[in-house]
Design an enzyme around this catalytic site. Sequence first.
Site, PDB file in Angstrom:
ATOM      1  N   ASN A   1       2.365  -1.785  -5.813  1.00  0.00           N
ATOM      2  CA  ASN A   1       3.574  -2.642  -6.144  1.00  0.00           C
ATOM      3  C   ASN A   1       3.741  -2.644  -7.585  1.00  0.00           C
ATOM      4  OD1 ASN A   1       1.235  -4.343  -5.454  1.00  0.00           O
ATOM      5  ND2 ASN A   1       2.933  -5.570  -6.131  1.00  0.00           N
ATOM      6  N   ASP A   2       4.248  -3.549  -8.026  1.00  0.00           N
ATOM      7  CA  ASP A   2       4.866  -3.618  -9.383  1.00  0.00           C
ATOM      8  C   ASP A   2       4.147  -2.795 -10.333  1.00  0.00           C
ATOM      9  OD1 ASP A   2       5.177  -5.624  -7.947  1.00  0.00           O
ATOM     10  OD2 ASP A   2       4.757  -7.513  -9.377  1.00  0.00           O
TER      11      ASP A   2
END
Length: 460
Positions: free
Chosen positions: A6-7
């Site tokens: 993710n991020d």
Amino acid sequence: MHNWVNDPNGPMYFNGSYHLFMQYNPDGYNWGDMHWSHLISKDLLHWTDLPIALAPDKDYDCGGIFSGSATIIDGTPVLTYSVQCGKVMIHAVPAPDSDSDLTRWVKPIFNPIMNRPSDTKDFRDPTEGWQGKDGVWRMLTGCNKGSCMWKSKDFIDWTYTGIFFPTTGFAECPDFFVIPGTDKWVYKGSDGGRDWYVIGDYIESEGIKTDKYNVTSAPFQQNNQLYDVGNFYASKTFYDTPNNRRVLFGWTNYHCDGTDWSGIQTIPRVLSLDPITKNTLITYPIPELVNLRNPSTPPQTGSVDIGASFEYSIVTGAQVDVIVRFSKILPGKEYHFGLDIFKDPSTGNGLRVKFDIAADSTASLNGNPFPLYPQDNQIVSLRLLIDRSVIEAFVQGGRISETIPYCTPNLANIDILHLGFFNSGTPPITASYEVYSMDRGVPRRSRQPYITAPVDFPAL
């Protein structure tokens, strides 16, 4: 890449290489057990997958390694990250025996460097640090009342000064930076699955007072001020020193059945002021991306006149760079046109990119409004980056962008792509197009030991 990501975290340029870290689960394609993975590149196009940079191996890593940033302090890259329990912020630095690729990181014994303020319950996602004219370092962290400001003289001992940018909800993954070549500063916060920004003037305050930021654009979460109107979140920028530009990465969250991965990082984009408005942003793929165009495959080019209810199809590869110019878009007329992507010739199913333009020239991309200006010369331009299960669309040179996942059947076996032009309106238009086959920058996975020994912080 395999498993969950993710991020994007800690992008930076250091000693001739680009580094990108990201949230990563080494155990599967579902969220959990957050680590930082690590990629390196010489050109932002071709990436090598390095060993895991950060793992939750300390008591203060309670729950897992959450998002953060990278700051270069006197020639030493420092990773600052948050943790799942939301109590502290942590520094990590290259291990004394790390190589030039920075494959080994350690957490100094003075950690943690920040503790959650008593007036906030949410506390995570530190920004890159920046040094004021007074020589004092600044950093923002996500807090439930907005973004908290911190100051430090040595980048180790930090003092909380207060709320720098108030928000009505929790804006996670804040980012704050000056646009190169201007005196304008951008604040970005991630909320509700979207990355919102404002532009303004930044004013330093002396001592432990909170600095000031006067917004000159539309307010936060208004006027459709988004980096991307699609599946794009938790983004992070960095200053690309050799090219004097701000480069943007974002996370696209999806999983296709039958695969062993979830989530991708978008193509790196240059973030700049719109030269027409000078108060909104443009995001557009880095120009080096043309170097991924396959020279052994000639581009497809052409021009078609699209009348009412017209459809026209072309066939190309699974990874392509498509440039289309629709003209002439005359004032006083209503238009509905676009492209069908991943189109199945037997069923007609696919992903539609549609433009709607009203008689008063108000325009939208898949229902998301964007402005048309006289400088556009009655042309709507579209660039599509297509990679098997996702597209990144850029309109009017990045005035509006949209990232759209689309899981097709037999994803791994796709080697051709059907594109179809359509016009469901009455006025005729012309579509000129260029379609380029693209190579990929495929990372390779390496396995090396992860070093956790505490060391003294290098001299700042």
